[in-house]
Design a protein around this motif. Structure first.
Motif, PDB file in Angstrom:
ATOM      1  N   ASP A  40       5.774  -1.990 -39.593  1.00 25.13           N
ATOM      2  CA  ASP A  40       4.710  -2.792 -40.194  1.00 25.13           C
ATOM      3  C   ASP A  40       3.372  -2.093 -39.986  1.00 25.13           C
ATOM      4  OD1 ASP A  40       3.827  -3.324 -37.560  1.00 25.13           O
ATOM      5  OD2 ASP A  40       5.039  -5.138 -37.447  1.00 25.13           O
ATOM      6  N   SER A  50      -3.688  -8.413 -51.476  1.00 27.27           N
ATOM      7  CA  SER A  50      -2.340  -8.980 -51.535  1.00 27.27           C
ATOM      8  C   SER A  50      -1.662  -8.630 -52.854  1.00 27.27           C
ATOM      9  CB  SER A  50      -2.418 -10.499 -51.368  1.00 27.27           C
ATOM     10  OG  SER A  50      -1.144 -11.088 -51.469  1.00 27.27           O
ATOM     11  N   THR A  72       7.973  -2.759 -50.536  1.00 24.63           N
ATOM     12  CA  THR A  72       7.548  -4.129 -50.275  1.00 24.63           C
ATOM     13  C   THR A  72       6.142  -4.281 -50.824  1.00 24.63           C
ATOM     14  OG1 THR A  72       7.368  -5.846 -48.555  1.00 24.63           O
ATOM     15  CG2 THR A  72       6.542  -3.661 -47.997  1.00 24.63           C
ATOM     16  N   THR A  73       5.591  -5.461 -50.730  1.00 21.60           N
ATOM     17  CA  THR A  73       4.226  -5.697 -51.175  1.00 21.60           C
ATOM     18  C   THR A  73       3.360  -6.117 -50.000  1.00 21.60           C
ATOM     19  OG1 THR A  73       4.774  -7.976 -51.779  1.00 21.60           O
ATOM     20  CG2 THR A  73       4.870  -6.315 -53.521  1.00 21.60           C
ATOM     21  N   ILE A  74       2.077  -5.825 -50.119  1.00 26.14           N
ATOM     22  CA  ILE A  74       1.123  -6.235 -49.088  1.00 26.14           C
ATOM     23  C   ILE A  74       1.001  -7.750 -49.130  1.00 26.14           C
ATOM     24  CG2 ILE A  74      -1.339  -6.150 -48.502  1.00 26.14           C
ATOM     25  CD1 ILE A  74      -1.230  -3.179 -49.365  1.00 26.14           C
ATOM     26  N   SER A  75       1.078  -8.348 -47.951  1.00 29.62           N
ATOM     27  CA  SER A  75       1.276  -9.795 -47.874  1.00 29.62           C
ATOM     28  C   SER A  75      -0.009 -10.612 -47.831  1.00 29.62           C
ATOM     29  CB  SER A  75       2.126 -10.136 -46.644  1.00 29.62           C
ATOM     30  OG  SER A  75       1.482  -9.683 -45.450  1.00 29.62           O
ATOM     31  N   PHE A  81       1.356  -5.301 -44.152  1.00 36.53           N
ATOM     32  CA  PHE A  81       2.690  -5.163 -44.757  1.00 36.53           C
ATOM     33  C   PHE A  81       3.740  -5.135 -43.660  1.00 36.53           C
ATOM     34  CE2 PHE A  81       1.375  -0.804 -43.859  1.00 36.53           C
ATOM     35  CZ  PHE A  81       2.496  -0.268 -43.258  1.00 36.53           C
TER      36      PHE A  81
END
Length: 289
Positions: A40, A50, A72-75, A81
């Motif tokens: 992470d 995001s 994945t995508t930035i949360s 992430f």
């Protein structure tokens, strides 16, 4: 006859062992065993917003892709992430992020996207950040590994060379993948200073072109061209009266996100007189800010 057979066996066995261990040390053969990492971190120019995408590509010790790829995508809007728990055959990984970001120079979200990269040894820390510094030293690490250095040797050299180019060599002991603009540390000040210097008065497209040029120069030589250094000088002059606003923009952005951050006095992170040491015009020698 028996003596000759015995001699041949005694001679052959050590030879076979020598060949075996020599092959084990060959640069093209990895001895890494599968390991599990919980990867992470954050992507920051200013922070990426995001929904921005980030990919992870496992690499072997020679910086060759191992085949698998994760995305994945930035949360959230602070650039965070997480890839969760993943098993890799080697601890090296390339991260590539693409998305919109907060522009600390004008205090607004970017109008175009930007791609930033990082290559890391997850044995050092599975929490890793992607930023301008990791992007600039990326190609240099590849070239040094190709020349025969281990990843750790290449990464350490690239880190020292890069920060020295900006007069910030006193911060080279901490890896750039651990720098965060929200941390409030001296390293955060160094990252903000370089990030702003490269962004000032440039659109996202111009910044992408500029970073490509700088990455190519630094990748080859571990330094920037005289033309680029002259550009740094011109851009420092442009920034001189904007540093307070840049700090305020960053503080305000994170405040909107519910995060309390501090920013060091950015004046200390620029080499104003061109003597190779940032901030010594204000502090005494290598005194910390």
């Amino acid at each position: 006859m028996v003596k000759n057979i015995f001699f041949r066996k005694v001679y052959i066995i050590p030879c076979l062992l020598f060949v075996f261990f020599s092959c084990s040390d060959d640069k093209g053969i990895t001895e890494d065993l599968p390991q599990t990492f919980n990867v992470d971190g954050k992507v920051e120019k200013g922070p990426f917003v995001s929904g921005s995408e980030i990919t992870l590509q496992p690499m072997d010790r020679n910086m060759n892709p191992l085949g698998s790829m994760f995305s994945t995508t930035i949360s959230n809007n602070s650039g965070s992430f997480s890839f969760g728990s993943k098993e890799f055959d080697a601890p090296f990984a390339q991260l590539t992020a693409n998305g919109y970001f907060f522009n600390e120079c004008n205090g607004e979200l970017s109008k175009g996207t930007l791609s930033l990269r990082s290559i890391v040894n997850l044995n050092d820390a599975s929490s890793v950040n992607v930023n301008i510094l990791t992007h600039l030293k990326y190609q240099r690490i590849f070239n040094l590994v190709e020349s025969g250095k281990s990843f750790d040797e290449a990464n350490k050299q690239a880190q020292e060379e890069l920060l020295t180019e900006f007069g910030l060599q006193r911060f080279s002991n901490k890896d750039a993948s651990q720098y965060s603009i929200a941390s409030g540390t001296d390293e955060a000040g160094a990252l903000i200073a370089i990030s702003s210097l490269l962004l000032v008065d440039r659109s996202e497209a111009q910044l992408t072109e500029y970073l490509s040029k700088l990455s190519e120069e630094f990748g080859k030589n571990g330094s920037f061209s005289s033309t680029s250094k002259q550009q740094f000088h011109s851009d420092r002059i442009k920034l001189a009266h904007e540093l307070t606003d840049i700090a305020s923009n960053i503080i305000s952005r994170y405040d909107d996100l519910g995060i309390d951050v501090t920013v060091k006095d950015l004046l200390y992170f620029f080499d104003w007189d061109g003597d190779g040491i940032a901030g010594n015009e204000i502090t005494d020698g290598d005194e910390m800010v």
